[in-house]
Structure formats: C-alpha cells, structure tokens
Design a protein around this motif. Structure first.
Motif, short mmCIF file in Angstrom:
data_model
loop_
_atom_site.label_atom_id
_atom_site.label_comp_id
_atom_site.label_asym_id
_atom_site.label_seq_id
_atom_site.Cartn_x
_atom_site.Cartn_y
_atom_site.Cartn_z
N VAL A 162 0.84 -1.20 0.00
CA VAL A 162 0.00 0.00 0.00
C VAL A 162 0.88 1.24 0.00
N TYR A 163 0.59 2.13 -0.94
CA TYR A 163 1.24 3.44 -0.99
C TYR A 163 0.24 4.47 -0.52
N LEU A 196 -3.17 -1.59 8.36
CA LEU A 196 -2.79 -2.23 7.09
C LEU A 196 -1.73 -3.31 7.31
N THR A 197 -0.72 -3.01 8.12
CA THR A 197 0.34 -4.00 8.34
C THR A 197 -0.14 -5.18 9.16
N ASP A 198 -1.12 -4.97 10.03
CA ASP A 198 -1.70 -6.09 10.77
C ASP A 198 -2.36 -7.11 9.85
N ASN A 199 -2.69 -6.68 8.64
CA ASN A 199 -3.29 -7.56 7.65
C ASN A 199 -2.27 -8.04 6.62
N GLY A 200 -1.00 -7.82 6.90
CA GLY A 200 0.06 -8.38 6.06
C GLY A 200 0.54 -7.50 4.93
N ALA A 201 0.04 -6.28 4.81
CA ALA A 201 0.47 -5.39 3.73
C ALA A 201 1.71 -4.61 4.16
N SER A 202 2.61 -4.40 3.22
CA SER A 202 3.68 -3.45 3.48
C SER A 202 3.13 -2.07 3.13
#
Length: 135
Positions: A32-33, A52-58
């Motif tokens: 995600v940007y 967002l990071t808790d769901n695995g996205a950088s």
C-alpha cells in the motif's frame, strides 16, 4: 514469482480511514502506498499503517500535495509504472482534485492501473454485485 496486489490511496486530514483500510484489507493488498498530505497527523498515519500492516500489507508513505492534480497524477503513474503487478487506486479517499489526478493517472496509456470509488454510505466490502477490485 507471484503477482502482488498494489494499492494506492491519497491520505489527507478528512480521509475516512475505513474507506482507505477496508478495501485494502478485503482485497488482500500486499503493498500500500499512502499519498500523504502534510495536513495528516502522525497519529493518523500510524493508526492507518498499523491497521494495514496487521493484515500483512507493506506500507510506504509518499509525501504529496493532495490538492494538486498534477502531483497526484505523477505519483500514480510513477508507482504504477514501477510495478508489473495489479495496481488499484482508491479515488475516494482524497480531495476532489486528488480524485481527478488519480483517475487521469489510471487513464494514461502507459499506466496499467484501475481506479475505483468506495461509497461512504455502503460498507467497504466486496458483495456479489461489487466485483473484486483486483479481478
């Protein structure tokens, strides 16, 4: 190597975090940007980033004037061109000008990105009527 789901979203002081986070979460965004306006507090950025990071996205934040059509256009086209992946752009999280710039960026002949809009009166989830933004 597998294709990643790349997600781009403007972030400004009036952004509804659910309209930004839920589509990325529900569609399994890998990267995600956040096109971050300087009006956004670090607390908001930290909260959105954590969700967002808790769901695995950088997550990568990109400083951007979300009131400048050309700034948004430039960032969308540059990020999309840097990825040989599925790129989706949330045009509902920024200002009206950022929505125009993001949409124009997706329409550019050299850019392979899909613009989508999340209604604020509907849940930001996929339904039978609303296909996946990454399909």
């Amino acid at each position: 190597m597998f294709s990643k789901n790349v997600y781009i979203a403007p972030l400004h002081e009036h952004t509804d975090p659910d309209r930004l986070v839920e589509p990325a979460r529900n569609e399994g965004a890998d990267c995600v940007y956040l096109l971050q306006d300087d009006s956004v507090t670090e607390e908001v950025v930290a909260t959105v980033t954590k969700q967002l990071t808790d769901n695995g996205a950088s997550v990568e934040t990109v400083p951007c004037d979300v009131t400048d059509v050309y700034s948004i256009f430039g960032h969308v086209t540059t990020i999309a061109d840097d990825h040989d992946d599925d790129v989706c752009v949330n045009v509902s999280t920024g200002t009206k000008r950022s929505a125009i710039g993001a949409t124009l960026g997706c329409m550019d002949d050299e850019t392979d990105a899909t613009a989508y809009f999340v209604e604020d009166t509907e849940p930001a989830v996929r339904t039978q009527e609303n296909r996946s933004v990454f399909e």
